[in-house]
Write an enzyme that holds these catalytic residues in place. Structure first.
Site, mmCIF file in Angstrom:
data_model
loop_
_atom_site.group_PDB
_atom_site.id
_atom_site.type_symbol
_atom_site.label_atom_id
_atom_site.label_comp_id
_atom_site.label_asym_id
_atom_site.label_seq_id
_atom_site.Cartn_x
_atom_site.Cartn_y
_atom_site.Cartn_z
ATOM 1 N N PHE A 1 20.684 14.109 -33.474
ATOM 2 C CA PHE A 1 21.796 14.843 -34.250
ATOM 3 C C PHE A 1 20.835 15.869 -34.277
ATOM 4 C CE2 PHE A 1 25.396 12.748 -36.907
ATOM 5 C CZ PHE A 1 25.144 14.817 -37.414
ATOM 6 N N PHE B 1 17.131 10.185 -39.680
ATOM 7 C CA PHE B 1 16.643 8.818 -40.312
ATOM 8 C C PHE B 1 15.903 7.974 -39.824
ATOM 9 C CE2 PHE B 1 17.749 7.062 -44.321
ATOM 10 C CZ PHE B 1 17.629 5.296 -44.581
ATOM 11 N N GLU B 2 15.679 8.142 -38.392
ATOM 12 C CA GLU B 2 14.764 7.432 -37.904
ATOM 13 C C GLU B 2 13.796 7.316 -37.201
ATOM 14 O OE1 GLU B 2 18.157 7.652 -36.955
ATOM 15 O OE2 GLU B 2 19.018 5.500 -37.865
ATOM 16 N N CYS C 1 16.772 18.222 -37.560
ATOM 17 C CA CYS C 1 17.523 19.350 -38.248
ATOM 18 C C CYS C 1 18.546 18.428 -38.604
ATOM 19 C CB CYS C 1 18.360 20.184 -37.039
ATOM 20 S SG CYS C 1 18.682 21.155 -38.089
ATOM 21 N N ALA D 1 29.704 17.995 -46.192
ATOM 22 C CA ALA D 1 30.612 18.213 -47.569
ATOM 23 C C ALA D 1 30.344 16.652 -48.770
ATOM 24 C CB ALA D 1 31.983 17.412 -47.114
ATOM 25 N N THR D 2 28.864 16.008 -48.353
ATOM 26 C CA THR D 2 28.475 15.287 -49.273
ATOM 27 C C THR D 2 27.597 14.794 -49.171
ATOM 28 O OG1 THR D 2 27.689 13.146 -47.053
ATOM 29 C CG2 THR D 2 30.633 13.060 -47.891
ATOM 30 N N HIS E 1 25.198 12.750 -48.708
ATOM 31 C CA HIS E 1 24.316 11.929 -47.394
ATOM 32 C C HIS E 1 23.545 12.873 -46.852
ATOM 33 C CE1 HIS E 1 24.465 9.837 -42.651
ATOM 34 N NE2 HIS E 1 24.234 9.478 -43.190
HETATM 35 N N1 LIG Z 1 23.862 14.022 -40.772
HETATM 36 C C1 LIG Z 1 22.545 14.486 -39.867
HETATM 37 C C2 LIG Z 1 22.470 13.101 -39.210
HETATM 38 N N2 LIG Z 1 22.240 11.410 -39.860
HETATM 39 C C3 LIG Z 1 22.431 10.155 -39.104
HETATM 40 C C4 LIG Z 1 21.630 9.919 -39.356
HETATM 41 O O1 LIG Z 1 20.155 10.580 -39.106
HETATM 42 C C5 LIG Z 1 20.894 8.351 -39.003
HETATM 43 O O2 LIG Z 1 20.916 8.511 -37.788
HETATM 44 C C6 LIG Z 1 22.361 7.641 -39.195
HETATM 45 O O3 LIG Z 1 22.224 7.746 -40.677
HETATM 46 C C7 LIG Z 1 22.033 6.564 -38.753
HETATM 47 O O4 LIG Z 1 21.017 5.814 -39.137
HETATM 48 N N3 LIG Z 1 21.312 13.409 -39.036
HETATM 49 C C8 LIG Z 1 20.551 13.742 -38.614
HETATM 50 O O5 LIG Z 1 19.409 14.063 -38.212
HETATM 51 N N4 LIG Z 1 20.484 15.012 -39.326
HETATM 52 C C9 LIG Z 1 22.221 15.588 -39.471
HETATM 53 O O6 LIG Z 1 22.637 16.396 -40.009
HETATM 54 C C1 LIG Z 2 23.445 15.391 -43.254
HETATM 55 C C2 LIG Z 2 24.088 14.752 -42.723
HETATM 56 O O1 LIG Z 2 24.570 13.589 -43.083
HETATM 57 C C3 LIG Z 2 25.886 15.642 -42.857
HETATM 58 O O2 LIG Z 2 25.890 15.558 -41.483
HETATM 59 C C4 LIG Z 2 27.098 14.634 -43.372
HETATM 60 O O3 LIG Z 2 28.297 15.377 -43.061
HETATM 61 P P1 LIG Z 2 29.260 15.070 -44.039
HETATM 62 O O4 LIG Z 2 28.459 14.557 -45.578
HETATM 63 O O5 LIG Z 2 30.385 15.932 -44.400
HETATM 64 O O6 LIG Z 2 29.668 13.818 -44.214
#
Ligand SMILES: Nc1c(NC[C@H](O)[C@H](O)[C@H](O)CO)[nH]c(=O)[nH]c1=O
Ligand SMILES: CC(=O)[C@@H](O)COP(=O)(O)O
Length: 161
Positions: A29, A62-63, A85, A90-91, A93
């Site tokens: 990602f 996350f992995e 990275c 917007a949330t 997450h």
């Molecule tokens: N939003 C970002 C993510 N999201 C994906 C998670 O890391 C993970 O793969 C998913 O939640 C499934 O378990 N990952 C990043 O490395 N950077 C981001 O900005």
């Molecule tokens: C860091 C993230 O998970 C991000 O890319 C998710 O974006 P959003 O919070 O707008 O769903």
């Protein structure tokens, strides 16, 4: 940009990278940034005389902890560097991904006794990520992670861990 406030009394680290075997776990990602960090790791290890790292990719930050722990437990490497990275959206997450990635990497290192370096950018903006993953001579968190990995391997060896 905030950074290391260095004293003139710094204790210099042992950065002899000869024979230090490193694995990298890279988050796919935002791989437009991750590749820049990976290049930094490779440059950093080469500059210290370490062999090129083994690299494996995971879906996202996350992995990273799970794969890093697997490398540490499998043996064959002296340190693991997680690179990726996480850029705020917007949330909320962002908090979960960034926070659990960091916590998971810390837990994996403590559980295995193998240095697992947090080379993951957690930023508010893309510009901040670009600034922290620059090319040769610039600020690159991956390159810093390479130095951290070598220093920790040498430190633990000195301690007898
Ligand atoms: N939003 C970002 C993510 N999201 C994906 C998670 O890391 C993970 O793969 C998913 O939640 C499934 O378990 N990952 C990043 O490395 N950077 C981001 O900005
Ligand atoms: C860091 C993230 O998970 C991000 O890319 C998710 O974006 P959003 O919070 O707008 O769903």
């Amino acid at each position: 940009m905030a950074g290391d406030v260095a004293s003139d009394r710094r204790v210099e680290p042992d950065l002899d990278g000869r024979g230090v075997r490193v694995a990298v776990v890279a988050g796919r990602f935002n791989d437009g940034i991750t590749f820049r960090l990976l290049d930094g790791v490779t440059r950093g290890l080469e500059a210290l005389g370490a062999p090129a790292p083994v690299v494996e990719w995971v879906p996202g930050a996350f992995e990273i902890p799970l794969a890093a722990k697997a490398f540490a437990e499998a043996g064959g490497v002296d340190a693991v560097i997680g690179v990726g990275c996480v850029i705020r959206g917007a949330t909320t997450h962002y908090e979960a991904v960034a926070g659990e990635c960091a916590a998971g990497i810390l837990r994996a290192g403590l559980a295995t006794g193998v240095p697992i370096v947090f080379g993951v950018l957690t930023t508010e903006t893309l510009d901040q990520a670009l600034e922290r993953s620059e090319g040769p001579g610039g600020h690159n968190v991956g390159e810093e992670g390479a130095r951290t990995a070598v220093e920790m391997v040498r430190l633990l060896a000195r301690i007898g861990a």
